[in-house]
Design an enzyme around this catalytic site. Structure first.
Site, PDB file in Angstrom:
ATOM      1  N   THR A 266     105.164  91.845 -45.344  1.00 37.34           N
ATOM      2  CA  THR A 266     104.826  93.139 -44.740  1.00 37.34           C
ATOM      3  C   THR A 266     105.200  94.274 -45.668  1.00 37.34           C
ATOM      4  OG1 THR A 266     107.017  93.421 -43.739  1.00 37.34           O
ATOM      5  CG2 THR A 266     105.321  92.423 -42.366  1.00 37.34           C
ATOM      6  N   ASP A 267     104.446  95.388 -45.549  1.00 37.42           N
ATOM      7  CA  ASP A 267     105.044  96.630 -45.981  1.00 37.42           C
ATOM      8  C   ASP A 267     106.181  96.897 -44.995  1.00 37.42           C
ATOM      9  OD1 ASP A 267     105.596  98.992 -47.286  1.00 37.42           O
ATOM     10  OD2 ASP A 267     103.498  99.612 -47.388  1.00 37.42           O
ATOM     11  N   TRP A 268     107.140  97.695 -45.405  1.00 34.80           N
ATOM     12  CA  TRP A 268     108.381  97.834 -44.637  1.00 34.80           C
ATOM     13  C   TRP A 268     108.105  98.553 -43.305  1.00 34.80           C
ATOM     14  CZ3 TRP A 268     108.547  95.181 -48.617  1.00 34.80           C
ATOM     15  CH2 TRP A 268     109.717  94.649 -49.163  1.00 34.80           C
ATOM     16  N   GLY A 269     108.228  97.807 -42.208  1.00 35.02           N
ATOM     17  CA  GLY A 269     107.968  98.362 -40.889  1.00 35.02           C
ATOM     18  C   GLY A 269     106.537  98.197 -40.426  1.00 35.02           C
ATOM     19  N   ALA A 270     105.769  97.316 -41.077  1.00 32.79           N
ATOM     20  CA  ALA A 270     104.346  97.188 -40.754  1.00 32.79           C
ATOM     21  C   ALA A 270     104.039  96.114 -39.713  1.00 32.79           C
ATOM     22  CB  ALA A 270     103.536  96.903 -42.023  1.00 32.79           C
TER      23      ALA A 270
END
Length: 740
Positions: A266-270
């Protein structure tokens, strides 16, 4: 004596027995001489369910765990793609304050794309991979290959331009260079992350045809040709589902059609849903319950979507074990390729070799946009160091450290050479500096307001000094502040910020000898374009950028960069903006890609709209002459190829590098097609008077388009044209051939 020999013999035999026994019991996964898949399956058989699922979510801001019981190490990740980011704290976004985490800042990827030089992309990847390896990073979060759709996108500077073919050709050697160091490239942001405004939830509506022809080819090349070991899922939604756990994007296309065997991170928090994350292709979850850049989570790591809830759903039979095993196998594969790879080199950090790579990319990426002589005088560029008694350098970007700000690509550099520093090496104490405008500090999420009295004072000072100078070099453009070239937000306007347009107009009134250098990762409006004699498109050039820019301005290096995106005259000319707000930026819920396949030059060519500067455009201090192209055959059949050859001669007085571009156009098609599409390019070095042959090979693949109704790539019989060009608008000649 006999007893002694007997003891030695028994002891030797015992050691041999122990060694044989221990060797037989050494797990296969620890033996890196064994085939990778055998090692993965051996490790899987030894792991508990809890250990398998624990592989799939973070244990810190930039780390995910291995399996300590089995001696399988963790993964360490770092932001890229222009340098290895300074060390971040274990569990928050603050910098750790290390004294040994400074890096080499390489030019932004827009500059790399503007070099049109794949061999430089390979050097870039190798050098940044060495720095990541030295810092003990296993995954470098880059390169970015999202397509440049609008000049307002705050993150365009991290990407490789508007054309899928150019982006593909430049990302593949970068990836290979990074990974030869035992560091995984994490290609981002998959997919359709073409705006930062509302990035966490905007729902992209796009046709299959635009998806396959425009927005996915660079990712496909990264996987199938570059051999990328990891992919980063994007924040945005696509057709109602978040891209980071998307059945079509991850399961059907990435892991199905393309055969990707690596990790989706993931992108961070995705991540947003446990079941979707588990079932629709997400392998490692990072940064959940944050905005991915500044906010902190009140939850623990076990509360992540792929944490305890994932384990619980597996135990309840809601998620099949084959899904768990596939996910764990992908993480193990990544670990074995990186942190558990005992054959990788040691790496190196911030050395002269890396600085030279950064310098060469910068010099080959700088684009000369305009260099017109006034009356009977010579053009201003290249500047003669002995030709001016007083040189005024104006602009905040002449001194600003542009490695600061911008979001996750922010870098802590060991060395910083500014444009002012670079020019002083040539002009010495004949240089006078005026800031001219105030840009404020890099701030995330807000714009620093500058008092009008400060703005007026700086402008007046610059204009007064310009009236007394023989030459003015203005170094402005954008920077890494919020609402400019910065993650987390898009630009608010197409024009230059901080009153720069007005400042340029005022400078022109008192001094016509003006060189304008635009530092940016995006096109900008130029209402003064006709009045300014010399214009240079610079980029974020990295640690050695000041030397590179000065060497190009003074002619030590002849400019050879070509634009990786089109420059529209007005924002409304850009296809993403032509169709109104629903096409960009959307209504905060959805955005509709009404421009479809006509992105960038495909739009300007097909709709007969003249850009300010076309895709692939860039001037030189020398001139080139193209011969008429020659075809090896006038006909092509399935399974056959043909070649297009052209002679290019340097007709000027200095050495230079020219990028010869090949575009292919379909004369008649059952579906709308662009007038022409880039299908080849070669960058060649020519001495004065030297001539070289350039040959391109055209295959049936170069003639195909994606048919939505049939869901397949199609080439239709008929007439095609091969355009030999120095930009998308500057066609030197075209030859026709037929496909049967």
């Amino acid at each position: 004596m006999k007893k002694t020999f007997l003891f030695i013999g028994l002891f030797t035999a015992a050691l041999a027995s122990i060694k044989a026994q221990s060797t037989a019991e050494i797990p296969v996964y620890l033996d890196d001489k064994q085939p990778l898949e055998l090692r993965v399956q051996d490790a899987l058989k030894r792991m508990t369910l809890e250990e398998k699922t624990r592989l799939s979510y973070a244990q810190g801001k930039f780390s995910s765990p291995g399996c300590p019981r089995l001696g399988i190490p963790e993964l360490w990740m770092s932001d890229g793609p222009h340098g290895v980011r300074a060390e971040i704290n274990w569990n928050d976004w603050g910098y750790s304050g290390w004294t040994n985490d400074s890096c080499t800042a390489f030019p932004a990827l827009t500059c790399l794309a503007a070099s049109w030089n794949p061999s430089l992309a390979a050097e870039y990847g190798k050098a940044i991979g060495e720095e990541a390896r030295y810092r003990k990073k296993d995954v470098l979060l880059g390169p970015g290959v999202n397509i440049y759709r609008t000049p307002l996108n705050g993150r365009n500077f991290e990407y490789l331009g508007e054309d899928p073919y150019l982006a593909s050709e430049m990302c593949v050697p970068y990836i290979q260079g990074v990974q030869e160091n035992g560091v995984a490239a994490c290609v981002k942001h998959y997919a359709l992350n073409n705006q930062e405004l509302w990035r966490g939830h905007i729902d992209v509506q796009v046709s299959d045809r635009a998806l396959y022809e425009i927005y996915l080819p660079a990712f496909k090349a990264a996987v199938q040709r570059g051999g990328a070991w990891s992919i980063m899922g994007a924040y945005n939604k696509v057709r109602g589902t978040h891209a980071t756990h998307h059945k079509l994007l991850n399961n059907e296309i990435l892991k199905g059609e393309w055969g990707f065997d690596g990790c989706v991170i993931t992108d961070w928090g995705a991540a947003h849903d446990t079941y979707e994350a588990a079932m629709y292709g997400l392998d490692i979850e990072m940064g959940s319950y944050t905005n991915g850049l500044t906010s902190e989570s009140e939850f623990g790591y076990d509360d992540y979507y792929l944490g305890k809830n994932y384990l619980k759903m597996v135990k309840e039979g809601k998620i099949p074990m084959e899904v768990v095993n596939d996910k764990a196998a992908r993480v193990l594969r990544l670990i074995f390729r990186t942190s558990m790879n005992r054959r990788k080199p040691f790496g190196s950090m911030t050395n002269e070799a890396h600085e030279l790579v950064a310098y060469r990319i910068a010099t080959e990426g700088i684009v000369l946009l305009k260099n017109e002589a006034r009356k009977k005088e010579m053009p201003l560029l290249p500047l003669s160091p002995d030709g001016y008694k007083k040189v005024l350098v104006v602009g905040d970007n002449a001194t600003r450290n542009l490695m600061q700000g911008g979001g996750s690509s922010e870098l802590k550099v060991k060395k910083f050479i500014s444009p002012l520093d670079g020019l002083k090496k040539y002009f010495g104490d004949r240089i006078v500096y005026a800031q001219g405008y105030a840009a404020g500090r890099p701030m995330y999420g807000q714009e620093e307001k500058i008092p009008q009295i400060v703005t007026d004072s700086l402008r007046n000072d610059a204009v007064e000094k310009a009236a007394q100078a023989d030459l003015v070099v203005f170094v402005g453009g954008l920077n890494k502040n919020h609402f400019q070239d910065c993650e987390g937000g898009d630009r608010l306007a197409y024009g230059l910020p901080f009153g720069q347009d007005e400042l340029i107009e005022e400078l022109l009134k008192v001094n016509k000898n003006l060189v304008v250098v635009i530092v940016s990762g995006n096109a900008v409006e130029m209402p003064w374009v006709k009045a300014v004699p010399s214009i240079v498109q610079s980029w974020y050039l990295g640690s050695i950028g000041g030397d590179a820019l000065a060497d190009v301005l003074t002619g030590k290096v002849s400019p050879s960069g070509k634009l990786p995106f089109s420059y529209p005259v007005r924002l409304e000319d850009c296809p993403a903006h032509f169709y109104g707000e629903m096409s960009y930026p959307g209504d905060s819920i959805k955005v509709e890609y009404k421009d479809d396949i006509l992105v960038g030059y495909r739009w300007y060519d097909t709709r007969k709209i003249k850009p300010l500067f076309p895709f692939g455009y860039g001037l030189s201090y020398t001139t080139y002459k193209y011969s008429k192209p020659v075809l090896s055959s006038r006909q092509m059949k399935a399974g056959e190829t043909l070649s297009v050859s052209v002679k290019v001669k340097n007709t000027g007085t200095v050495a230079g590098k020219e990028t010869v571009q090949l575009y292919i156009g379909d004369e008649k098609s059952s579906l709308l097609r662009p007038q022409k599409e880039l299908k080849g390019f070669r960058k060649i070095l020519l001495q004065p008077g030297e001539e070289k042959d350039v040959t391109f090979t055209v295959t049936p693949e170069d003639l195909k388009f994606f048919d939505d109704s049939r869901h397949e790539w199609v080439v239709e019989p008929g007439k095609f044209k091969a355009y030999v060009s120095s930009s998308s608008s500057d066609v030197h000649n075209a030859v026709e051939f037929e496909y049967r």
